[in-house]
Structure formats: C-alpha cells, structure tokens
Design an enzyme around this catalytic site. Structure first.
Site, PDB file in Angstrom:
ATOM      1  N   GLY A   4      77.448  21.886  28.441  1.00 31.11           N
ATOM      2  CA  GLY A   4      77.518  20.770  27.491  1.00 31.11           C
ATOM      3  C   GLY A   4      76.147  20.449  26.926  1.00 31.11           C
ATOM      4  CB  SER A   5      72.895  20.163  28.599  1.00 31.42           C
ATOM      5  OG  SER A   5      71.567  20.109  28.244  1.00 31.42           O
ATOM      6  CE  LYS A  36      84.580  30.884  24.714  1.00 30.13           C
ATOM      7  NZ  LYS A  36      84.824  31.257  26.137  1.00 30.13           N
ATOM      8  CB  CYS A  51      86.866  17.246  35.035  1.00 31.53           C
ATOM      9  SG  CYS A  51      88.364  16.671  34.232  1.00 31.53           S
ATOM     10  CD  GLU A  74      82.393  19.132  38.432  1.00 28.23           C
ATOM     11  OE1 GLU A  74      81.577  19.760  37.723  1.00 28.23           O
ATOM     12  OE2 GLU A  74      83.411  18.592  37.978  1.00 28.23           O
ATOM     13  CD  GLU A  80      86.590  14.359  27.344  1.00 27.41           C
ATOM     14  OE1 GLU A  80      86.403  13.967  28.500  1.00 27.41           O
ATOM     15  OE2 GLU A  80      86.903  13.604  26.419  1.00 27.41           O
ATOM     16  CB  SER A 107      79.713  23.066  33.604  1.00 32.60           C
ATOM     17  OG  SER A 107      79.061  23.943  32.725  1.00 32.60           O
TER      18      SER A 107
END
Ligand code: NAD
Length: 490
Positions: A234-235, A176, A285, A384, A251, A230
């Site tokens: 990811g969380s 995806k 990143c 970031e 990542e 991000s």
C-alpha cells in the site's frame, strides 16, 4: 480462459507467453496456470478501458440500465455458487462452506450496487446558495478508468467489492487479481459477458505484483486506483500514485483487538474468539488476533478456549466437517511458522498448537495456535501474522483494556464482549478503529462501510462509501439573471 487475460472482450495470451503455476494448497500440486502479465498487457487493458469509457455506451447509460446488467451478474453468480466455491477451495484452500458463503456475498454485493446505480439517476441535487441571481446543482459522474489490485484471501469477494461499485458508478476498469488466486476473478469476465456488459468495460490482467500490479499503479491512463493488500505494498502504491496525483483508496492490514469482560457468557466468548481468528485460516485483515480478557475470567477462559481449539477439524477444504484448511501457499505457511518461532524466541508461551498438524504431511497446514504471556511491545502482539494464531493477555480495568487495544499502528477493526450495554457503547466509541463489533467478531454486510484508521488504510469500501470511491462530484453553477454582471462593463 487458460493462460489468458481478458482485454476488450477477448481472451488474449500474455505478450511474454510466460505463465505462473497455480497450486492447490491442500495437495501442493500444480493444477492450472495463469498468464504472467507485464507492462504491455496492462497497457493494452488500460487502452481498452479508456476506449470503453470515452467512446462506449457504459458511462452514458442510465443507472437503471446499468443496474439491469449488475442484477444479471448477481443471478449468474447465485446460479454458480457451488461451482465457483469449488474453484475457490482448490485455489485458496478455504473450507467449502466458507467459500459458498463468500460467493453468496458476491451475488448480494452485485445486487446491492444495482440498487445504488438506480439511485444515481435521481442524485442530482440543488444546493442552497446565498445569491438569488445564481443557481447551483451538484451531479455525480463516474471517475473514469479504475484500476483494482486485490489480495488472495477472499479472491472473488475482494474483486467484487471493487468491480460492483465501479461498474455501478459507470466506470470502466482493469482488475489485477492476486497471482496466487486468480481463477474465480477470471470467471467474472464470463459472468459479465453473459450478463451483457459491453466489451472493454471490465478487463482482467493476471500477473505478479511487481510487474502487472506496479504497471497498473503507475499507468497514466488510470484515473482511480483501488488497492487491498499489505501495508508495505500500500505504501509503494501511494508513492507511485503521488506522481500523477492519482485518486487512491487503500484497504490494508490489521492486528485487531477483542476485549472480553468477565460479565459475558464464557461459551459465547470462546466461540467468537475462535471465529474471530480461525475463520479463513486466520487470513483475514480484520481478524481479532489480539484478545484481552478481564483477569477474573482469564484462567477459566483460557482453559475452555484451548479445549475447543484442540477439537477443530483440520483438513482439505473439500472434505466434510473441516473447519480449518491449509494456508494459501508455501510462502504464507513459512511466514506463519516463522512468526510462531519468533513469538517463542521472544518469550511468549504456546497454550496449544504451534506447528504442523500430525497426519497431514502434504499441504500447507498450521495448527490453530494460542499464545499467552507475551510483552505488550513484542513483535507477535503488535504485528499481523495472517494465520490461525491468536495472542491473549489479561487486563484489570476498562481504562487499561482500551489503552492496550488502541496501542497499535493499525486501526482496522476492534470488538468488545460484555452484557453491560452502556460499557459496550463506551468502549465501541473509545476504539480507534473503522469497524467495531459488539458481542461478536467478523460478520459484515455490504451495506455498511468497511475500512480502517491509522495504517490500516485510507477511505472506505462497501455501502454508499464504496460507490463514492468511483464517482466525481461536479458543481454546475448558473447565472440566471438577465441583468449584466457589471464588474468590468458598467
Ligand atoms: P500483498 O500486498 O502482497 O498483495 C496484494 C496485491 O498487490 C496482489 O495482487 C499483488 O500482486 C499486488 N502487488 C504486490 N506488489 C505490488 C506492487 N509493487 N505494485 C502493485 N501491486 C503489487 O498482500 P497479500 O499478501 O495478497 O494479502 C494480504 C494482506 O492484505 C494482509 O496484510 C491483509 O491484512 C490485507 N487485506 C486487507 C483487507 C482490507 O479490507 N483492509 C482485505 C483483505 C486483505
């Protein structure tokens, strides 16, 4: 392939018929559209991948046979460098030479994983065990159906970092891509088909994160989920994956430090600081966006850095000599400008840049920006930004610099510049980060592990570590004695 997903070797429209506009960030014009995938489309892709894994030839082929196809993919990518790079420029905004570099890297990565696929054929290991009546071997097997969700900053390269090792391992998969930049990833389907990849092994569904992405992360038919993006996403993925104890690798983001000691060559330091944060418009990143400079060099370095930064040619990625293109889209452009405003509101000073460049009315351009005088706990120093914005502070001692470098919730990368090799070694060891550069920032090779400490992620991509993400480890223990076991039956 227009407005279509690639499922079971066929180009198929989205079941919803909904599409997403693709916008050139240099002109703000819509030039293409992609299919907006949903749960039904993802389900069809996972079913195809499952069928290819359970009933197709791919996982049963030897590593050497799979390597032939991976090498063909590398050859086709190499033949299409300029054409794929041109798509990347239009879709993502990056300057053409950077895009060429990405595509060359994709070819190198397929070639590298072809080599590792071959090595899998001799990877069976006999393990020393203390009991002479038994023997134990360990074999590596493909994990099954892999789901891959990727971001927009290196569209084909981020896809490759997952597709090449997953295919080398013998997995089938559903990719995806980011809804912002799906075009080169869709081209991967044609490349795979031309190279002879069996249908259903690589399926590509385009669409938004909350729909297609979430459906893939939640799908019970996915054995492994590899995500790059991000920290908040990811969380969410980790929470969803927890329900089925899905194997995940993450990542995520970073706010990486670059330490400059006063013994280093000022010209080299200036160039690597710039490369570390302005390359790919700072949408990297591992970008070294927190720079710490030893006090005795600080004033002179700031002066040279500002001088060189002002000279960067900004413009559309397809124009000769351009070194800074537009940001990827309006959302990212607005996010970066808001971050700059927040830095100013928190009391930081802008040394140069800070807004939209003059003469570029259309396009999501942001000037390369240097901030100084921010507090160590300020938002702009800690968070970031993912744009061409660097924050610089000074330090007095090595100990202080290391403490400040590690004072972050992230731990993706870190860099040190000094002529003193012993110091570089010491500092490299002291960094709490997964990737460390000495006297440079950013270059990386597909042979070496990639990934972060702390909130920058879980696991490693690239190298043998990347292949292991897609392999299960099986022990086979055999009772080789003719004697009875003698526990119940004496
Ligand atoms: P993002 O998290 O917004 O999106 C990444 C991908 O996740 C996209 O494909 C998106 O569609 C999908 N997604 C969004 N919401 C989802 C959900 N709820 N469920 C499943 N999928 C979902 O990130 P982005 O803006 O595309 O990329 C920028 C981020 O990626 C930065 O934080 C950057 O540091 C990080 N990044 C990390 C690496 C690395 O190797 N560590 C590499 C590149 C980018």
């Amino acid at each position: 392939m227009q407005n279509k997903h690639y499922i079971a070797g066929q180009w198929v429209p989205s079941t919803s018929n909904e599409t997403i506009d693709v916008i050139n960030p240099a002109t703000e014009e819509v030039f293409e559209s992609i299919a907006a995938g949903n749960t039904t489309d993802i389900d069809a892709a996972v079913v195809a991948a499952r069928d290819a894994f359970d009933n197709g030839p791919w996982p049963k082929m030897s590593g050497a046979e799979r390597a032939v196809i991976l090498r063909k993919m590398a050859v086709i990518i190499n033949e299409r460098i300029d054409d794929l790079a041109a798509i990347e420029v239009k879709d993502n905004g990056k300057p053409f030479p950077e895009a060429q570099w990405d595509i060359e890297d994709c070819a190198a990565t397929f070639e590298f994983y072809a080599g590792l696929a071959e090595q899998l054929d001799s990877s069976e290991e006999v393990i020393e065990i203390p009991e002479p009546r038994f023997s134990t071997t360990v074999v590596k097997e493909p994990i099954g159906v892999a789901g891959a969700i990727i971001p927009w900053n290196y569209p084909l390269l981020m896809a490759t970092w997952k597709v090449a090792p997953a295919l080398a391992a013998g997995c089938s998969m559903v990719l995806k891509p980011s809804e912002v930049t799906s075009l080169t990833a869709l081209n991967l389907a044609d490349i795979a088909e031309q190279a002879g990849l069996p249908p259903g092994v690589l399926n590509i569904v385009t669409g938004r994160g909350q729909e297609a992405g979430q459906a893939l992360a939640e799908h019970k038919g996915v054995d492994k989920l590899a995500f790059t993006g991000s920290v908040p996403t990811g969380s969410k993925i980790m929470q969803v994956a927890a329900r089925d104890i899905k194997n995940i690798s993450l990542e995520l983001g970073g706010k990486s430090p670059l330490l400059v000691f006063s013994d280093c060559d000022i010209e080299k330091a200036v160039e690597w600081i710039m490369f570390g944060v302005f390359w790919n418009q700072g949408q990297v990143c591992s970008s070294t966006s927190r720079v710490l400079v030893e006090q005795s060099l600080y004033p002179a370095l700031l002066e040279r850095l500002a001088e060189e930064t002002k000279k960067i040619t900004i413009g559309a990625g397809d124009k000769d000599g351009v070194l800074l293109g537009p940001l990827v889209n309006k959302t990212q452009y607005e996010k970066v400008l808001q971050a700059i405003d927040r830095g100013v509101a928190d009391g930081a000073k802008i040394l140069t840049g800070g807004g939209k460049p003059e003469g570029l009315e259309k396009g999501y351009y942001v000037e390369p920006t240097i901030f100084t005088d921010m507090e160590e706990d300020s938002w702009i120093w800690q968070e970031e930004i993912f744009g061409p914005v660097v924050c610089i502070k000074s330090f007095d001692t090595e100990e202080q610099a290391i403490r400040m470098a590690n004072n972050s919730r992230f731990g993706l990368a870190a860099a040190v510049m000094s002529k003193d090799k012993q110091r570089c070694k010491r500092v490299a060891k002291a960094f709490r980060a997964g990737i460390v550069w000495v006297n440079c920032s950013q270059p990386t090779f597909c042979e070496a592990p990639w990934g972060g400490y702390k909130q920058s992620g879980i696991g490693r991509e690239l190298g043998i570590w990347g292949l292991n993400n897609y392999l299960e480890t099986k022990q086979i223990t055999s009772f080789d004695s003719d004697e009875p076991w003698g526990w119940y039956i004496k």
